[in-house]
Each structure stands twice: as structure tokens, then as C-alpha cells.
Design a protein around this motif. Structure first.
Motif, short mmCIF file in Angstrom:
data_model
loop_
_atom_site.label_atom_id
_atom_site.label_comp_id
_atom_site.label_asym_id
_atom_site.label_seq_id
_atom_site.Cartn_x
_atom_site.Cartn_y
_atom_site.Cartn_z
N PHE A 83 25.84 19.83 34.84
CA PHE A 83 26.45 18.84 35.73
C PHE A 83 26.02 19.15 37.15
O PHE A 83 26.13 20.29 37.60
N ALA A 85 26.90 17.91 40.89
CA ALA A 85 27.76 17.06 41.71
C ALA A 85 26.89 16.30 42.71
O ALA A 85 25.84 16.79 43.12
N GLU B 42 37.53 14.00 41.81
CA GLU B 42 36.90 14.48 43.04
C GLU B 42 37.97 14.99 44.01
O GLU B 42 37.84 16.06 44.59
N LEU B 45 39.26 18.38 43.25
CA LEU B 45 38.31 19.44 43.61
C LEU B 45 38.28 19.65 45.13
O LEU B 45 38.18 20.77 45.61
N ARG B 50 41.64 22.24 40.21
CA ARG B 50 40.85 22.27 39.01
C ARG B 50 41.12 21.00 38.21
O ARG B 50 42.19 20.41 38.33
N PHE B 59 36.39 21.14 35.42
CA PHE B 59 35.73 21.21 36.72
C PHE B 59 36.51 22.19 37.60
O PHE B 59 37.75 22.16 37.59
N SER B 60 35.79 23.00 38.33
CA SER B 60 36.47 23.89 39.27
C SER B 60 35.58 24.04 40.49
O SER B 60 34.47 23.50 40.54
N PRO B 86 31.16 22.53 43.58
CA PRO B 86 31.83 22.07 42.37
C PRO B 86 31.10 22.64 41.15
O PRO B 86 29.87 22.75 41.16
N PHE B 88 31.04 22.71 36.70
CA PHE B 88 31.53 22.12 35.46
C PHE B 88 31.22 23.03 34.28
O PHE B 88 30.11 23.51 34.14
#
Lengths: 130, 104
Positions: A83, A85, B42, B45, B50, B59-60, B86, B88
Motif C-alpha cells: 500500500f 499512501a 485518513e 491516521l 489506527r 493502517f497505522s 502511513p 498498511f
């Protein structure tokens, strides 16, 4: 304070924002994620502008090691997700992080501690707990 | 229903598909749903939180320490400041589904 967003939170947020029934919202959240997964299963790339890109990568077989015993262990070829971003999200996440650092601790804007396993800065935890 | 290249799915395609599957909803509402879903993630984050979606992934935000990098063209040393990015991690079920076909 709960710091983790789950499906239920997403469904509730969609319900509040769009005003559709809770049931519809829960289903739509689920289906949205499903469609992403289905595309990735087919090996397709999923691009969500403003959010990021999910891509499937093929990893070839290699020799690994059992970290506990140190024994060599073969790792089969497999497919993994990467992934990335979007630039917009990266910039927002970074600047928000830096301003939290500046407000709380130090003036240099450097992350003071490491993030713990779930990616939450340990110092933030303390701030939230109070 | 194809966007840039047949191997890529983009947001508008997800929206058309969801709209087709839910004839009782307008495309406009579905659009708002989809942007709300990814917008909320979003936002979480950006707050430093999280997002945990069982079966899909989590996601973190990860902190990257400052380091000395190099300009690949000139070889010159440049200092790269600390930053947060970010991150994943795919969920177990997603990993299994990706590797279900074949011998994995």
C-alpha cells in the motif's frame, strides 16, 4: 478514548454523514472493502485518489529462517499487498504528527520515542490517558 | 467500466459497481459513502490513530527517524528529517485469499 477505527465506527460515520439506514451503511462499508479485496485477488491494482494505491506483488521463493530456532526454513513464493499512501495523505499525516510532537515535547520536531507495536507514540498514550 | 488500464480499479469504478448492486440507492449517495469510508480512515491516521479492519488489514502511522540520505544523482549527502508515514499491514484473511489459488 478509543484510538482505533473499526468497521462499526466506519458504518456509524457513514450513517451520520450520508443519512442512510445503519443497515445499508454497514453493508456498504463491507461491500466497499470486499470490492477492493476482490480486485486484489484478481491481481489488479486499486487506486483511490487522495487515499492511496493497493498493489499486488509477487514474491519469489527464498530461504528464510525460523527466528526462534535459527533453523533454515524455505519460504514459498507468495503474493503480498503493498500500500502506498497518496502524497496528500502522507503530507497530512506527517504534518499532524510533527505538530503533536512540537506541542507536547521538545522543540526539534523529532519523534521523541519509538512508536510502540501498534504505531501509537508511547508519549501520546500517556497524554490520552490523563 | 474500465479506467486507466484493464489491471487497475479506480474509485469511480467501485462506486459504479456499488450503485449497480444497490438499485435503491442513488449514485450520489454511494459516492458520499465511499468518500466517507476512505475519508474517515485518513482522518483517523491524521489524528495519529489506527484503523483496524478484520480480514482486510490495519493502517497505522509509523515514525521514521531522521537519517542522512544521498542525492542519487550527485552522491551528495543530504539530511532527511524525521517523519511519520502511513503504514498498511494486510490482514490474515486477505493474505490467505491472495494465495489461495495455486499451491501456496
Amino acid at each position: 478514548m478509543n484510538n482505533t477505527l473499526t468497521r462499526a465506527d466506519l458504518a456509524e460515520a457513514v450513517h451520520q454523514e450520508v443519512g442512510l439506514s445503519r443497515q445499508d451503511c454497514a453493508l456498504l462499508v463491507e461491500r466497499t472493502l470486499d470490492l477492493v479485496v476482490e480486485a486484489l485477488e484478481r491481481g489488479e491494482t486499486v487506486k483511490l485518489s487522495g487515499f492511496g494505491v493497493f498493489q499486488v506483488r509477487a514474491k519469489s521463493a527464498r530461504m528464510g529462517r525460523n527466528p526462534k530456532t535459527g533453523e533454515p526454513a524455505p519460504i514459498d513464493p507468495r503474493r503480498v499487498i503493498s500500500f502506498r499512501a497518496s502524497q496528500v495523505m502522507k503530507a497530512k499525516v506527517d504534518s499532524a504528527f510533527n505538530s503533536r510532537q512540537l506541542n507536547g515535547h521538545g522543540r526539534d520536531g523529532l519523534p521523541t520515542g519509538s512508536l510502540d507495536r501498534d504505531g501509537v507514540p508511547s508519549d501520546r498514550r500517556v497524554a490520552n490517558a490523563g | 467500466m474500465r479506467g486507466p488500464g484493464s489491471w487497475t480499479v479506480i474509485k469511480s469504478q467501485l462506486i459504479s459497481k456499488l450503485t449497480a448492486e444497490n438499485p435503491h440507492l442513488s449514485q450520489h449517495d454511494v459516492e458520499r459513502v465511499v468518500s466517507c469510508v476512505f475519508g474517515c480512515m485518513e482522518e483517523a491516521l491524521v489524528r495519529g490513530g489506527r484503523v483496524e479492519l478484520r480480514g482486510f488489514g490495519a493502517f497505522s502511522v509509523r515514525a521514521r527517524p531522521a537519517r542522512t540520505g544521498r542525492n542519487p544523482r550527485t552522491g551528495e549527502a543530504v539530511s532527511v528529517p524525521a517523519k511519520a508515514v502511513p503504514f498498511f499491514k494486510s490482514g490474515k484473511e486477505l493474505r490467505l485469499r491472495l494465495n489461495a489459488s495455486g499451491d501456496a
